[in-house]
Design a protein around this motif. Sequence first.
Motif, short mmCIF file in Angstrom:
data_model
loop_
_atom_site.label_atom_id
_atom_site.label_comp_id
_atom_site.label_asym_id
_atom_site.label_seq_id
_atom_site.Cartn_x
_atom_site.Cartn_y
_atom_site.Cartn_z
N PRO A 21 0.83 -1.21 0.00
CA PRO A 21 0.00 0.00 0.00
C PRO A 21 0.86 1.26 0.00
O PRO A 21 1.95 1.28 0.59
CB PRO A 21 -0.80 -0.13 1.30
N ARG A 45 -7.84 -1.70 6.52
CA ARG A 45 -8.61 -1.98 5.30
C ARG A 45 -7.76 -2.72 4.27
O ARG A 45 -6.56 -2.45 4.12
CB ARG A 45 -9.10 -0.65 4.71
N GLY A 70 -7.31 -4.22 0.12
CA GLY A 70 -7.74 -3.89 -1.23
C GLY A 70 -6.62 -3.41 -2.12
O GLY A 70 -5.46 -3.81 -1.95
N ASP A 71 -6.95 -2.53 -3.06
CA ASP A 71 -6.03 -2.03 -4.06
C ASP A 71 -4.92 -1.22 -3.39
O ASP A 71 -5.20 -0.22 -2.71
CB ASP A 71 -6.79 -1.15 -5.05
N TYR A 109 -3.00 0.95 -4.44
CA TYR A 109 -2.93 2.35 -4.86
C TYR A 109 -3.99 3.22 -4.17
O TYR A 109 -3.98 4.44 -4.32
CB TYR A 109 -3.07 2.46 -6.37
N ASP A 110 -4.89 2.60 -3.44
CA ASP A 110 -5.89 3.33 -2.68
C ASP A 110 -5.24 3.80 -1.37
O ASP A 110 -4.78 2.98 -0.57
CB ASP A 110 -7.09 2.42 -2.40
N ALA A 111 -5.23 5.10 -1.14
CA ALA A 111 -4.54 5.65 0.03
C ALA A 111 -5.16 5.18 1.34
O ALA A 111 -4.52 5.26 2.40
CB ALA A 111 -4.53 7.17 -0.03
N ALA A 112 -6.40 4.71 1.31
CA ALA A 112 -7.05 4.25 2.54
C ALA A 112 -6.73 2.80 2.86
O ALA A 112 -7.07 2.31 3.94
CB ALA A 112 -8.57 4.42 2.42
N VAL A 113 -6.08 2.09 1.94
CA VAL A 113 -5.80 0.66 2.13
C VAL A 113 -4.52 0.47 2.92
O VAL A 113 -3.51 1.15 2.68
CB VAL A 113 -5.70 -0.04 0.76
#
Length: 461
Positions: free
Chosen positions: A107, A308, A310-311, A313-317
């Motif tokens: 991440p 969290r 997931g992807d 590249y998602d800053a929340a992951v």
Amino acid sequence: MAVTVTRMEPMEAVTPRPRAAWIGGRPEPGEETAPVRHAYDGTEVATVSLPSAAQVERAVAGAARFAGETRSVPAHARAAVLDRLARAVESRADEFAELLTAEAAAPLTLAATEVRLAVATLRHAARFAGETSSRAHLDGPDAPGHPDRPAVRVTRQVPRGVALGLVSPHRALASTSVAVGAALAVGTPVVVVPTPRAALSTLALAETLADVLATTALPAGVFSVLPARAPDLLVGDPRLCPITTPAGRSRVTVLPDWPDVSDAAAAVAASVVDWEGRSHLPVRDVVVHATSAERFVEALTAALSAHRVGDPYDAAVAVGALPDEDAARRTLAWVTEARSRGADVPLGGERTGTVVHPTLVTGLPVEALPERVALGPVVTVSVADTLDTALAAGLCPPGPAPRAVGVFTRDLDLAQHAAERTTAGQVVVGDVPRRRPGDVRDAARALRREVVTVLAVGGRP
């Protein structure tokens, strides 16, 4: 000699354009290329040149030739190079973080932390380079056997040989910064060997170092980067001194005097999910005293659930992908095996493609904790009824010793007891084991050997 390097633009690294190897400080294409695929969705993000056997030999032989010239560069000049390299990496932090996410599916938030660790490591190496590497003392006139010939004994630390940096496939930038930092700190060339999958950030660091060296006294040939499918291909070469990034699991013990189990649980959870359980010293097992067990498990469940998936590249992951689906399947097979031995899995135990969800395993007795551990964000919590049982299980587990142990206690006597009793190589009190920038000093010390010069003074010839 100055080397002109064409700097890649941000995002250019995540394209199929082949990335060159570095031979003696210069970029060179190899005879073959290997793709770098993003572990989250399988897309090809780059291709990496693989040097030929002749190029590898030229890199190693050249490094050996440059050893004397590198050693003769004053320590303060080498320290300045490392400090400039740290600042250069820091100025490209976003780019390095994106490269780490591309090559390792880490991440972006964790990748940014990894870049900061690399910068801090290089700065620690710069300070180490500036420290004295010699000492002297007088063998007085009463020295046994030679009462009339006092002498000055000078002990110097010199490089053992050319450094061989074996890059971790999971945390490439951190392990490369240790290898480069340690080598330049002690004054020896370095040959770095990453796997193709973990080569992007290492090659970018090589490019950055080449820019820095272009205006310094250090020779450009002080480093090479040789991506290879078999990263141990140079292990055993007598011209090279390997630098490895020690890996392994860590175990944590939570004792009843620790006032805030939520604090301990948050630290454990962060270690478990760090780089999807592929960090330097991931916590794999926790032994908790019975009086704190229920509160700790509740707090750890909440802390793990907050991360969290997931992807990347998602800053929340916070939890990205394992290297491939086979690694994800092996991780869940370990969880299934634990269930077959009577364990409970109150959280996780599932995956989405290559992403394994944070998993908590409970119910295994402390004497039956598995020697084989899962590769992934999985942690086992076992309960000890007595303080002695908790300490014995946490500090001296059967089977291979953990690389490090953590003990959550406020009792300094117990902490000292833990340090004396454990079979692990490191004890951390009040926190989980983790990689720290100062680890580069251990690598640098391992690259040195002592040479003693005795200068006879006075007396008869």
